[in-house]
Enzyme design. Structure first.
Site, PDB file in Angstrom:
ATOM      1  N   ARG A  46       0.805  -1.219   0.000  1.00 28.36           N
ATOM      2  CA  ARG A  46       0.000   0.000   0.000  1.00 28.36           C
ATOM      3  C   ARG A  46       0.839   1.270   0.000  1.00 28.36           C
ATOM      4  O   ARG A  46       0.374   2.305  -0.413  1.00 28.36           O
ATOM      5  CB  ARG A  46      -0.988  -0.010   1.165  1.00 28.36           C
ATOM      6  CG  ARG A  46      -0.364  -0.117   2.523  1.00 28.36           C
ATOM      7  CD  ARG A  46      -1.415  -0.313   3.579  1.00 28.36           C
ATOM      8  NE  ARG A  46      -1.587  -1.729   3.859  1.00 28.36           N
ATOM      9  CZ  ARG A  46      -2.637  -2.247   4.462  1.00 28.36           C
ATOM     10  NH1 ARG A  46      -3.647  -1.490   4.814  1.00 28.36           N
ATOM     11  NH2 ARG A  46      -2.694  -3.534   4.720  1.00 28.36           N
ATOM     12  N   HIS A 244       8.538 -26.041  12.951  1.00 29.57           N
ATOM     13  CA  HIS A 244       9.855 -26.586  12.618  1.00 29.57           C
ATOM     14  C   HIS A 244      10.157 -27.886  13.378  1.00 29.57           C
ATOM     15  O   HIS A 244      10.631 -28.859  12.802  1.00 29.57           O
ATOM     16  CB  HIS A 244      10.955 -25.567  12.922  1.00 29.57           C
ATOM     17  CG  HIS A 244      10.712 -24.219  12.302  1.00 29.57           C
ATOM     18  ND1 HIS A 244      10.082 -24.070  11.098  1.00 29.57           N
ATOM     19  CD2 HIS A 244      11.015 -22.965  12.711  1.00 29.57           C
ATOM     20  CE1 HIS A 244      10.017 -22.780  10.799  1.00 29.57           C
ATOM     21  NE2 HIS A 244      10.568 -22.097  11.758  1.00 29.57           N
TER      22      HIS A 244
HETATM   23  C1  BG6 Z   1      11.374 -18.621  12.281  1.00 26.24           C
HETATM   24  C2  BG6 Z   1      10.988 -18.106  13.637  1.00 26.24           C
HETATM   25  O1  BG6 Z   1      10.337 -19.400  11.733  1.00 26.24           O
HETATM   26  O2  BG6 Z   1      12.546 -19.412  12.395  1.00 26.24           O
HETATM   27  C3  BG6 Z   1      12.129 -17.328  14.251  1.00 26.24           C
HETATM   28  O3  BG6 Z   1       9.853 -17.277  13.524  1.00 26.24           O
HETATM   29  C4  BG6 Z   1      13.398 -18.127  14.247  1.00 26.24           C
HETATM   30  O4  BG6 Z   1      11.806 -16.910  15.575  1.00 26.24           O
HETATM   31  C5  BG6 Z   1      13.671 -18.713  12.874  1.00 26.24           C
HETATM   32  O5  BG6 Z   1      14.455 -17.268  14.635  1.00 26.24           O
HETATM   33  C6  BG6 Z   1      14.819 -19.687  12.923  1.00 26.24           C
HETATM   34  O6  BG6 Z   1      15.140 -20.074  11.633  1.00 26.24           O
HETATM   35  P1  BG6 Z   1      16.609 -20.558  11.267  1.00 26.24           P
HETATM   36  O7  BG6 Z   1      16.530 -20.935   9.833  1.00 26.24           O
HETATM   37  O8  BG6 Z   1      17.494 -19.383  11.521  1.00 26.24           O
HETATM   38  O9  BG6 Z   1      16.903 -21.698  12.177  1.00 26.24           O
END
Ligand code: BG6
Length: 499
Positions: A46, A244
């Site tokens: 926007r 994750h």
């Molecule tokens: C994200 C989270 O999905 O993954 C973050 O929202 C986190 O809080 C991040 O820091 C970690 O990802 P990576 O790839 O750095 O392990």
């Protein structure tokens, strides 16, 4: 495989995710010759922006976040000519009508029906609005060519996830919806499948007869930084465990897939989540631990506590650390605990899965030979070290029988000379190629929320004891160690800095 002609429309095109992740990844793909021969990137937002100003901002993002942090001027100009800006309010139907006109004009110029990708790099509330307005503009109709990409969080709990999924499904068929969990794009995460199912060696021992317990750790050294406003309403359980860590659990515990078909793999993963034993309220204390970091000076650096971060309440109850003990109730894993932990401001950044094997059934060696005995352990290192380490016993050289733990190591870097692509590169390429294997299906997202529902409920109802309860630069609250110690288990000891 070179993807077919594609128009990528990024909603939230002026935002942080686009600048930090999406554009640098698309730039790297283009530099490597992996983008479609015909493509356009339209940043939709926007705020007023000219194409030139937008490209300058993106150039800055690529200099900071692209794979090797360098941007040659010819590489940049070859990429930047594909990028344009589309200003419009996400809630105004006219934004979408004009976008549909642009797409039609591009298709006509290319003499092809391009793939139209709508990437939601926007706060979750907008994910309710945008798909509903894409539909009347006809931007959702082609099941093969029109795709929507949604970033986590998918909901805040089971109910809101169901709501978000059903909103998405009002306008898009499930096969058109690509829910991103960037962990699935990581090479080492994908390698879990290769390791398990391309080698007959491990499958026979990958079960309750040989595995004592499994630990899954995703540790971060950083605090919440500038994301306090978001994190305050999320916490470690929603931000990391629901997505994750659950993905890692699925890959480690799933049954072998029959083929590499996207739904076959995703079915096997959902089976794992459905088999996870519900955590009973009366078992909460022995199954779930939460923590919050306090402020302290680490290595001469004064670090704020979570409650002092921007956007965080000084009385915040939000957890920045979570550990869970789960059981997968099926034939393969009956009785094997899976311990999951994640946290911010821990001792160092690292992610790994450690498979702890059972001890030998009978120790034939004299006690003095095996004082240092450790049952075999297999560690799948996800980051920053990328590789696999198998720890086992060997005879210490000398005239006496003395056993010592030793390691066999596979390192990505040493074995393959090619650099790993960023997770987003892999995932964006898969969206362009219409391959949903590495994306979360609605039922998987909901099954993961279902597992966490009792914990979320219990933690929302009860005030956490002793928050903040861990110092930065540690491995979290001592209760997380006690969670395993009660079962005679331990988290794998990790050195403070990578070897
Ligand atoms: C994200 C989270 O999905 O993954 C973050 O929202 C986190 O809080 C991040 O820091 C970690 O990802 P990576 O790839 O750095 O392990």
């Amino acid at each position: 495989m070179t993807p077919p002609p594609t128009i990528i429309m990024i909603f939230g095109g002026a935002g942080d995710l686009t600048w930090r992740k999406l554009i640098p990844s698309l730039f790297d793909l283009h530099r490597d010759g992996r983008m479609p021969r015909k493509f356009a990137i339209i940043a939709v937002d926007r705020v007023p922006y000219g194409d030139a100003a937008l490209r300058n901002r993106f150039l800055d993002g690529c200099k900071r976040f692209s794979r090797n942090r360098k941007v040659g001027s010819s590489d940049w100009s070859a990429f930047a000519r594909h990028v344009s800006y589309h200003q419009g309010d996400f809630e105004d139907p006219a934004t979408y009508t004009r976008l549909a006109e642009k797409c039609a004009a591009v298709d006509a110029a290319w003499k092809a029906r391009a793939g139209h990708i709508f990437h939601m790099a926007v706060p979750p509330v907008m994910v309710g609005t945008i798909p509903r307005l894409l539909a009347p503009a006809g931007l959702n109709r082609n099941r093969v060519h029109d795709r929507i990409v949604v970033e986590k969080p998918i909901g805040h709990d089971l109910e809101s996830a169901r709501e978000m999924n059903s909103t998405l499904k009002e306008s898009f068929h499930e096969s058109q919806i690509f829910r991103i969990d960037h962990y699935l794009g990581k090479e080492t995460v994908q390698n879990i499948l290769a390791f398990r199912f391309a080698n007959p060696l491990f499958e026979p021992i990958w079960n309750r007869r040989y595995v004592d317990y499994v630990t899954i750790t995703v540790a971060e050294e950083v605090g919440v930084g500038h994301r306090g406003g978001y994190y305050e309403h999320a916490g470690a359980l929603r931000d990391m465990v629901q997505n994750h860590l659950m993905q890692l659990l699925c890959l480690v515990a799933m049954e072998p897939m029959v083929s590499f078909d996207a739904d076959e793999i995703r079915n096997k993963k959902v089976d794992v989540l459905h088999a996870v034993r519900p955590i009973l309220p009366e078992r909460m204390a022995e199954s779930a631990v939460r923590g919050q970091y306090r402020g302290d000076t680490v290595g001469g650096r004064k670090l704020p506590g979570y409650r002092q971060e921007d956007g965080v309440s000084p009385r915040s109850k939000t957890e920045t650390f979570a550990a869970l003990k789960l059981f997968v109730d099926n034939w393969r894993w009956q009785g094997v605990p899976f311990y999951l932990r994640t946290g911010k401001r821990l001792c160092r950044q690292f992610s790994e899965v450690a498979i702890q094997f059972r001890s030998v059934p009978h120790r034939s060696f004299p006690p003095e030979a095996s004082r240092d005995w450790h049952p075999s352990r297999l560690v799948l290192s996800i980051q920053p070290e990328e590789g696999i380490v198998l720890g086992f016993q060997a005879k210490y050289p000398g005239s006496k029988i003395l056993l010592r733990p030793v390691e066999m190591r596979f390192s990505y870097q040493e074995s393959f000379s090619v650099p790993s692509p960023d997770a987003y590169e892999t995932l964006l390429l898969d969206v362009m190629n219409n391959d949903p294997t590495l994306f979360m299906r609605a039922d998987q997202v909901e099954a993961a929320w279902q597992i966490l529902a009792p914990v979320l409920h219990a933690w929302a109802r009860n005030t956490p004891r002793g928050f903040p309860n861990y110092a930065p630069g540690t491995w979290g609250p001592s209760e997380a160690d006690a969670l395993l110690a009660r079962d005679g288990h331990e988290w794998r000891p990790i050195e403070a800095s990578p070897p």
